[in-house]
Scaffold this active site. Sequence first.
Site, PDB file in Angstrom:
ATOM      1  N   GLU A  54     -21.997  40.193  13.926  1.00 52.44           N
ATOM      2  CA  GLU A  54     -23.260  40.099  14.667  1.00 52.44           C
ATOM      3  C   GLU A  54     -23.509  41.403  15.443  1.00 52.44           C
ATOM      4  O   GLU A  54     -24.633  41.900  15.499  1.00 52.44           O
ATOM      5  CB  GLU A  54     -23.221  38.914  15.649  1.00 52.44           C
ATOM      6  N   ASP A  65      14.399  44.324  -8.730  1.00 54.73           N
ATOM      7  CA  ASP A  65      13.179  45.130  -8.958  1.00 54.73           C
ATOM      8  C   ASP A  65      13.012  46.268  -7.951  1.00 54.73           C
ATOM      9  O   ASP A  65      12.179  47.145  -8.151  1.00 54.73           O
ATOM     10  CB  ASP A  65      11.922  44.244  -8.886  1.00 54.73           C
TER      11      ASP A  65
HETATM   12  N1  LIG Z   1       7.143  38.440 -13.731  1.00 53.46           N
HETATM   13  C1  LIG Z   1       7.045  38.179 -12.445  1.00 53.46           C
HETATM   14  O1  LIG Z   1       6.003  37.807 -11.944  1.00 53.46           O
HETATM   15  C2  LIG Z   1       8.246  38.329 -11.581  1.00 53.46           C
HETATM   16  C3  LIG Z   1       8.068  38.311 -10.184  1.00 53.46           C
HETATM   17  C4  LIG Z   1       9.183  38.430  -9.391  1.00 53.46           C
HETATM   18  C5  LIG Z   1      10.435  38.532  -9.982  1.00 53.46           C
HETATM   19  N2  LIG Z   1      10.567  38.543 -11.314  1.00 53.46           N
HETATM   20  C6  LIG Z   1      11.901  38.616 -11.925  1.00 53.46           C
HETATM   21  O2  LIG Z   1      12.572  37.452 -11.557  1.00 53.46           O
HETATM   22  C7  LIG Z   1      13.958  37.716 -11.498  1.00 53.46           C
HETATM   23  C8  LIG Z   1      14.518  37.076 -10.248  1.00 53.46           C
HETATM   24  O3  LIG Z   1      14.170  35.698 -10.245  1.00 53.46           O
HETATM   25  P1  LIG Z   1      15.230  34.615  -9.796  1.00 53.46           P
HETATM   26  O4  LIG Z   1      14.634  33.287 -10.044  1.00 53.46           O
HETATM   27  O5  LIG Z   1      16.533  34.952 -10.420  1.00 53.46           O
HETATM   28  O6  LIG Z   1      15.443  34.902  -8.255  1.00 53.46           O
HETATM   29  P2  LIG Z   1      14.533  34.971  -6.940  1.00 53.46           P
HETATM   30  O7  LIG Z   1      13.627  33.809  -6.890  1.00 53.46           O
HETATM   31  O8  LIG Z   1      13.957  36.329  -6.776  1.00 53.46           O
HETATM   32  O9  LIG Z   1      15.674  34.826  -5.832  1.00 53.46           O
HETATM   33  C9  LIG Z   1      16.401  33.636  -5.792  1.00 53.46           C
HETATM   34  C10 LIG Z   1      17.393  33.678  -4.658  1.00 53.46           C
HETATM   35  O10 LIG Z   1      16.700  33.735  -3.420  1.00 53.46           O
HETATM   36  C11 LIG Z   1      17.265  32.815  -2.501  1.00 53.46           C
HETATM   37  N3  LIG Z   1      16.332  31.710  -2.341  1.00 53.46           N
HETATM   38  C12 LIG Z   1      15.093  31.623  -2.825  1.00 53.46           C
HETATM   39  N4  LIG Z   1      14.506  30.464  -2.452  1.00 53.46           N
HETATM   40  C13 LIG Z   1      15.421  29.810  -1.707  1.00 53.46           C
HETATM   41  C14 LIG Z   1      15.430  28.567  -1.043  1.00 53.46           C
HETATM   42  N5  LIG Z   1      14.364  27.774  -1.026  1.00 53.46           N
HETATM   43  N6  LIG Z   1      16.537  28.193  -0.404  1.00 53.46           N
HETATM   44  C15 LIG Z   1      17.615  28.984  -0.386  1.00 53.46           C
HETATM   45  N7  LIG Z   1      17.668  30.186  -0.999  1.00 53.46           N
HETATM   46  C16 LIG Z   1      16.581  30.589  -1.646  1.00 53.46           C
HETATM   47  C17 LIG Z   1      18.569  32.362  -3.138  1.00 53.46           C
HETATM   48  O11 LIG Z   1      19.537  33.333  -2.809  1.00 53.46           O
HETATM   49  P3  LIG Z   1      21.126  33.030  -2.877  1.00 53.46           P
HETATM   50  O12 LIG Z   1      21.448  32.963  -4.321  1.00 53.46           O
HETATM   51  O13 LIG Z   1      21.760  34.197  -2.197  1.00 53.46           O
HETATM   52  O14 LIG Z   1      21.374  31.729  -2.167  1.00 53.46           O
HETATM   53  C18 LIG Z   1      18.211  32.416  -4.611  1.00 53.46           C
HETATM   54  O15 LIG Z   1      19.305  32.478  -5.489  1.00 53.46           O
HETATM   55  C19 LIG Z   1      14.120  39.213 -11.514  1.00 53.46           C
HETATM   56  O16 LIG Z   1      14.673  39.568 -12.761  1.00 53.46           O
HETATM   57  C20 LIG Z   1      12.726  39.752 -11.414  1.00 53.46           C
HETATM   58  O17 LIG Z   1      12.547  40.912 -12.206  1.00 53.46           O
HETATM   59  C21 LIG Z   1       9.509  38.448 -12.134  1.00 53.46           C
END
Ligand SMILES: NC(=O)c1ccc[n+]([C@@H]2O[C@H](COP(=O)([O-])OP(=O)(O)OC[C@H]3O[C@@H](n4cnc5c(N)ncnc54)[C@H](OP(=O)(O)O)[C@@H]3O)[C@@H](O)[C@H]2O)c1
Length: 343
Positions: free
Chosen positions: A53, A200
């Site tokens: 505004e 990443d």
């Molecule tokens: N294409 C895409 O859009 C995209 C985007 C992002 C990532 N990526 C790829 O995805 C891969 C990683 O994915 P990801 O599934 O392995 O792992 P992530 O989701 O990046 O990380 C998972 C970790 O985060 C912690 N975490 C997440 N949520 C949690 C919760 N609610 N409670 C407790 N801890 C939690 C835990 O750590 P702790 O294990 O230490 O307990 C879990 O093991 C990478 O290779 C990356 O390049 C792709």
Amino acid sequence: MLTDEIWMQRALDLAQLGGGFVVPNPWVGCVVVRDGIMLGEGYHAHYGGPHAEVRAFEGIQDASGSTAYVSLEPCSHTGKTPPCANLLIKHQVQRVVICNLDPNPLVAGQGVAKLQAAGIDVQIGVLSEKGELINRRFFYYHRNQRSYITVKYASSADQFIAHSNGHAQVFSNAISHQLVHRLRAEHQAILVGVNTANADNPSLTTRSWPGNSPLRFVLDPQARMDDNLVLLQDEFPTYIFTYSVTKSVGNKQWIALGSVDYLKTFMTYCQENSIQSILIEGGARTIETFMQEIEVQEIIHIESNEALDSGIAAPHIDESYAKKYSVGSNNSWRIQLGKENLA
Ligand SMILES: NC(=O)c1ccc[n+]([C@@H]2O[C@H](COP(=O)([O-])OP(=O)(O)OC[C@H]3O[C@@H](n4cnc5c(N)ncnc54)[C@H](OP(=O)(O)O)[C@@H]3O)[C@@H](O)[C@H]2O)c1
């Protein structure tokens, strides 16, 4: 379109120019009209800056008898700027047309009451659905007192988000990359899981779209983020949410949430710290735990038309409500809004 709708559409178009510079404030535009002629227009251009505004009335000598079209109820309180309702009264506006009422408790109907008490004719609800959409994060936060959650991920045509060894794969093209940076600017915070941070080494800043960078959050319960990551080495603040580690190194902060109800405690932290909106950028495990344990308001899925054949599986998400758009020649952009997030 009726005359009121045409001018309100202009106010909404102006509002969106605030883009990624006004978060956590709403997008607001204003147009001042008399006898079918526009006397002035403006929008809220950056957080802490003049309201729409104020910008619209700058330079108008005489606005008496005019109609002001405002995309959000004019404020009635003194915040970083004086009340806009007073400004409209001072300028002897005859009529004020409002798209949406402001659910912010500091305003919530009081702006309208002030205008009406001054004898101004007030009309509410013109193009209200469009206004609800553009300010959906702001409205959701103030109506529910909790952060608006957007999940965003990119996948191959056969639904993988990365290679099996965790190495990233680029699925987006130049246009979807820009749109992702626009999303970053429009959210107050961005969040990834620790595996994504380590695999990443992302910056999570806004670079390919005009706007501010969001606050950067990492879910890292065991505090196992690599020390040399950009997120821990650059000049921007990062907040790392652990089970038990609390410390700070410069502007990087580790915050202990405890291991019981970790994610719910994280949401409480966001509520207590007025985090209006969070963009979850992965990975799969993080997205899935949000989908299972926390209400998600919006899902963006970028899908490449190329297959990867194997890899880390994309989160399992029902996309039956999603709207699908082509982005360039090799990407689709699917957006799904929660049923409740506009209510
Ligand atoms: N294409 C895409 O859009 C995209 C985007 C992002 C990532 N990526 C790829 O995805 C891969 C990683 O994915 P990801 O599934 O392995 O792992 P992530 O989701 O990046 O990380 C998972 C970790 O985060 C912690 N975490 C997440 N949520 C949690 C919760 N609610 N409670 C407790 N801890 C939690 C835990 O750590 P702790 O294990 O230490 O307990 C879990 O093991 C990478 O290779 C990356 O390049 C792709």
